[in-house]
Design a protein around this motif. Structure first.
Motif, PDB file in Angstrom:
ATOM      1  N   CYS A 164       0.853  -1.175   0.000  1.00  0.00           N
ATOM      2  CA  CYS A 164       0.000   0.000   0.000  1.00  0.00           C
ATOM      3  C   CYS A 164       0.894   1.232   0.000  1.00  0.00           C
ATOM      4  O   CYS A 164       1.710   1.408   0.913  1.00  0.00           O
ATOM      5  CB  CYS A 164      -0.914  -0.004   1.230  1.00  0.00           C
ATOM      6  N   ALA A 165       0.748   2.067  -1.010  1.00  0.00           N
ATOM      7  CA  ALA A 165       1.520   3.299  -1.120  1.00  0.00           C
ATOM      8  C   ALA A 165       0.628   4.481  -0.786  1.00  0.00           C
ATOM      9  O   ALA A 165      -0.460   4.627  -1.342  1.00  0.00           O
ATOM     10  CB  ALA A 165       2.094   3.441  -2.525  1.00  0.00           C
ATOM     11  N   ALA A 166       1.083   5.333   0.120  1.00  0.00           N
ATOM     12  CA  ALA A 166       0.311   6.486   0.568  1.00  0.00           C
ATOM     13  C   ALA A 166       0.928   7.779   0.064  1.00  0.00           C
ATOM     14  O   ALA A 166       2.147   7.897  -0.073  1.00  0.00           O
ATOM     15  CB  ALA A 166       0.230   6.509   2.091  1.00  0.00           C
ATOM     16  N   SER A 167       0.064   8.771  -0.188  1.00  0.00           N
ATOM     17  CA  SER A 167       0.525  10.057  -0.699  1.00  0.00           C
ATOM     18  C   SER A 167       0.297  11.197   0.291  1.00  0.00           C
ATOM     19  O   SER A 167       0.298  12.354  -0.085  1.00  0.00           O
ATOM     20  CB  SER A 167      -0.170  10.379  -2.019  1.00  0.00           C
ATOM     21  N   GLY A 168       0.100  10.903   1.541  1.00  0.00           N
ATOM     22  CA  GLY A 168      -0.118  11.922   2.552  1.00  0.00           C
ATOM     23  C   GLY A 168       1.169  12.631   2.950  1.00  0.00           C
ATOM     24  O   GLY A 168       2.268  12.096   2.785  1.00  0.00           O
ATOM     25  N   ARG A 169       1.026  13.836   3.478  1.00  0.00           N
ATOM     26  CA  ARG A 169       2.191  14.615   3.892  1.00  0.00           C
ATOM     27  C   ARG A 169       2.736  14.168   5.240  1.00  0.00           C
ATOM     28  O   ARG A 169       3.908  14.386   5.534  1.00  0.00           O
ATOM     29  CB  ARG A 169       1.836  16.106   3.949  1.00  0.00           C
ATOM     30  N   THR A 170       1.878  13.573   6.057  1.00  0.00           N
ATOM     31  CA  THR A 170       2.272  13.151   7.398  1.00  0.00           C
ATOM     32  C   THR A 170       1.999  11.672   7.614  1.00  0.00           C
ATOM     33  O   THR A 170       1.369  11.277   8.596  1.00  0.00           O
ATOM     34  CB  THR A 170       1.538  13.990   8.459  1.00  0.00           C
ATOM     35  N   PHE A 171       2.490  10.852   6.710  1.00  0.00           N
ATOM     36  CA  PHE A 171       2.276   9.405   6.781  1.00  0.00           C
ATOM     37  C   PHE A 171       2.741   8.828   8.115  1.00  0.00           C
ATOM     38  O   PHE A 171       2.091   7.933   8.671  1.00  0.00           O
ATOM     39  CB  PHE A 171       3.009   8.723   5.627  1.00  0.00           C
ATOM     40  N   SER A 172       3.840   9.333   8.629  1.00  0.00           N
ATOM     41  CA  SER A 172       4.412   8.788   9.851  1.00  0.00           C
ATOM     42  C   SER A 172       3.540   9.024  11.079  1.00  0.00           C
ATOM     43  O   SER A 172       3.819   8.464  12.138  1.00  0.00           O
ATOM     44  CB  SER A 172       5.812   9.363  10.089  1.00  0.00           C
ATOM     45  N   SER A 173       2.497   9.829  10.960  1.00  0.00           N
ATOM     46  CA  SER A 173       1.597  10.088  12.081  1.00  0.00           C
ATOM     47  C   SER A 173       0.320   9.254  12.013  1.00  0.00           C
ATOM     48  O   SER A 173      -0.516   9.348  12.907  1.00  0.00           O
ATOM     49  CB  SER A 173       1.233  11.572  12.147  1.00  0.00           C
ATOM     50  N   TYR A 174       0.164   8.420  10.978  1.00  0.00           N
ATOM     51  CA  TYR A 174      -1.053   7.654  10.776  1.00  0.00           C
ATOM     52  C   TYR A 174      -0.957   6.223  11.280  1.00  0.00           C
ATOM     53  O   TYR A 174       0.068   5.558  11.120  1.00  0.00           O
ATOM     54  CB  TYR A 174      -1.427   7.606   9.290  1.00  0.00           C
ATOM     55  N   ARG A 207     -16.951  -5.840   6.642  1.00  0.00           N
ATOM     56  CA  ARG A 207     -15.521  -5.680   6.468  1.00  0.00           C
ATOM     57  C   ARG A 207     -14.811  -6.066   7.767  1.00  0.00           C
ATOM     58  O   ARG A 207     -15.179  -5.613   8.850  1.00  0.00           O
ATOM     59  CB  ARG A 207     -15.201  -4.240   6.079  1.00  0.00           C
ATOM     60  N   GLU A 208     -13.775  -6.899   7.652  1.00  0.00           N
ATOM     61  CA  GLU A 208     -13.105  -7.482   8.801  1.00  0.00           C
ATOM     62  C   GLU A 208     -11.684  -6.962   8.955  1.00  0.00           C
ATOM     63  O   GLU A 208     -10.913  -6.931   7.995  1.00  0.00           O
ATOM     64  CB  GLU A 208     -13.076  -9.013   8.657  1.00  0.00           C
ATOM     65  N   PHE A 209     -11.323  -6.585  10.163  1.00  0.00           N
ATOM     66  CA  PHE A 209      -9.957  -6.187  10.469  1.00  0.00           C
ATOM     67  C   PHE A 209      -9.032  -7.377  10.323  1.00  0.00           C
ATOM     68  O   PHE A 209      -9.326  -8.469  10.807  1.00  0.00           O
ATOM     69  CB  PHE A 209      -9.882  -5.638  11.899  1.00  0.00           C
ATOM     70  N   VAL A 210      -7.900  -7.179   9.670  1.00  0.00           N
ATOM     71  CA  VAL A 210      -6.920  -8.236   9.477  1.00  0.00           C
ATOM     72  C   VAL A 210      -5.648  -7.956  10.265  1.00  0.00           C
ATOM     73  O   VAL A 210      -5.194  -8.779  11.052  1.00  0.00           O
ATOM     74  CB  VAL A 210      -6.560  -8.418   7.988  1.00  0.00           C
ATOM     75  N   ALA A 211      -5.058  -6.787  10.049  1.00  0.00           N
ATOM     76  CA  ALA A 211      -3.812  -6.428  10.710  1.00  0.00           C
ATOM     77  C   ALA A 211      -3.664  -4.919  10.763  1.00  0.00           C
ATOM     78  O   ALA A 211      -4.160  -4.206   9.900  1.00  0.00           O
ATOM     79  CB  ALA A 211      -2.609  -7.043   9.984  1.00  0.00           C
ATOM     80  N   GLY A 212      -2.961  -4.431  11.786  1.00  0.00           N
ATOM     81  CA  GLY A 212      -2.734  -3.007  11.918  1.00  0.00           C
ATOM     82  C   GLY A 212      -1.364  -2.720  12.485  1.00  0.00           C
ATOM     83  O   GLY A 212      -0.742  -3.585  13.111  1.00  0.00           O
ATOM     84  N   ILE A 213      -0.901  -1.496  12.283  1.00  0.00           N
ATOM     85  CA  ILE A 213       0.419  -1.100  12.759  1.00  0.00           C
ATOM     86  C   ILE A 213       0.373   0.363  13.175  1.00  0.00           C
ATOM     87  O   ILE A 213      -0.231   1.199  12.502  1.00  0.00           O
ATOM     88  CB  ILE A 213       1.491  -1.367  11.674  1.00  0.00           C
ATOM     89  N   ASN A 214       1.004   0.668  14.297  1.00  0.00           N
ATOM     90  CA  ASN A 214       0.967   2.031  14.812  1.00  0.00           C
ATOM     91  C   ASN A 214       1.926   2.927  14.028  1.00  0.00           C
ATOM     92  O   ASN A 214       2.722   2.452  13.217  1.00  0.00           O
ATOM     93  CB  ASN A 214       1.273   2.034  16.319  1.00  0.00           C
ATOM     94  N   PRO A 215       1.864   4.241  14.245  1.00  0.00           N
ATOM     95  CA  PRO A 215       2.648   5.172  13.415  1.00  0.00           C
ATOM     96  C   PRO A 215       4.145   4.890  13.327  1.00  0.00           C
ATOM     97  O   PRO A 215       4.715   4.983  12.232  1.00  0.00           O
ATOM     98  CB  PRO A 215       2.377   6.533  14.079  1.00  0.00           C
ATOM     99  N   ASN A 216       4.792   4.544  14.431  1.00  0.00           N
ATOM    100  CA  ASN A 216       6.233   4.308  14.377  1.00  0.00           C
ATOM    101  C   ASN A 216       6.605   2.853  14.112  1.00  0.00           C
ATOM    102  O   ASN A 216       7.791   2.510  14.092  1.00  0.00           O
ATOM    103  CB  ASN A 216       6.928   4.817  15.643  1.00  0.00           C
ATOM    104  N   GLY A 217       5.605   1.984  13.914  1.00  0.00           N
ATOM    105  CA  GLY A 217       5.856   0.603  13.555  1.00  0.00           C
ATOM    106  C   GLY A 217       6.232  -0.314  14.696  1.00  0.00           C
ATOM    107  O   GLY A 217       6.525  -1.491  14.466  1.00  0.00           O
TER     108      GLY A 217
END
Length: 126
Positions: free
Chosen positions: A22-32, A45-55
């Motif tokens: 997944c490629a994102a074009s936001g200016r503050t990707f690291s905050s998402y 729609r089912e949640f599969v996996a997630g990751i916090n801003p700093n990984g």
């Protein structure tokens, strides 16, 4: 505003692997907070996996633990989902989602994410 573009879906046999990106074009990707969801026609729609801003922190639905791995590269504004040991039950349209971090935990509800990709189909044959 954030734009998300997914790639990597396809047809694989049971037991095989796929890597979604997944490629994102936001200016503050690291905050998402970033997440992957999947959906089968007629189902929620089912949640599969997630990751916090700093990984540092990740979260997975029970059915994919030990098989899927989510990761991110904030320098490249990308999030990946490595899927191993695929099962027919994993067949679905997979969506990348993003939202500004508003909680200290990784959100699992589809309604808690503002930005979505258009989805990529994953089909696992038995």
């Amino acid at each position: 505003q954030v734009q998300l573009v997914e790639s990597g879906g396809g047809l694989v046999q049971s037991g095989g692997s796929l890597r979604l990106s997944c490629a994102a074009s936001g200016r503050t990707f690291s905050s998402y907070t970033m997440a992957w969801f999947r959906q089968v026609p007629g189902k929620e729609r089912e949640f599969v996996a997630g990751i916090n801003p700093n990984g540092i922190f990740t979260s997975y639905t029970d059915s994919v633990k030990g098989r899927f791995t989510v990761s991110r590269d904030n320098a490249k504004n990308t999030v990946d989902l490595q899927m191993n040991s695929l099962k027919s039950e994993d067949t679905a349209a997979y969506y990348c989602a993003a939202d500004e971090q508003k909680r200290i935990w990784i959100m699992r509800g589809p309604g808690e994410y503002e930005y979505w990709g258009q989805g990529t189909q994953v089909t696992v044959s038995s």
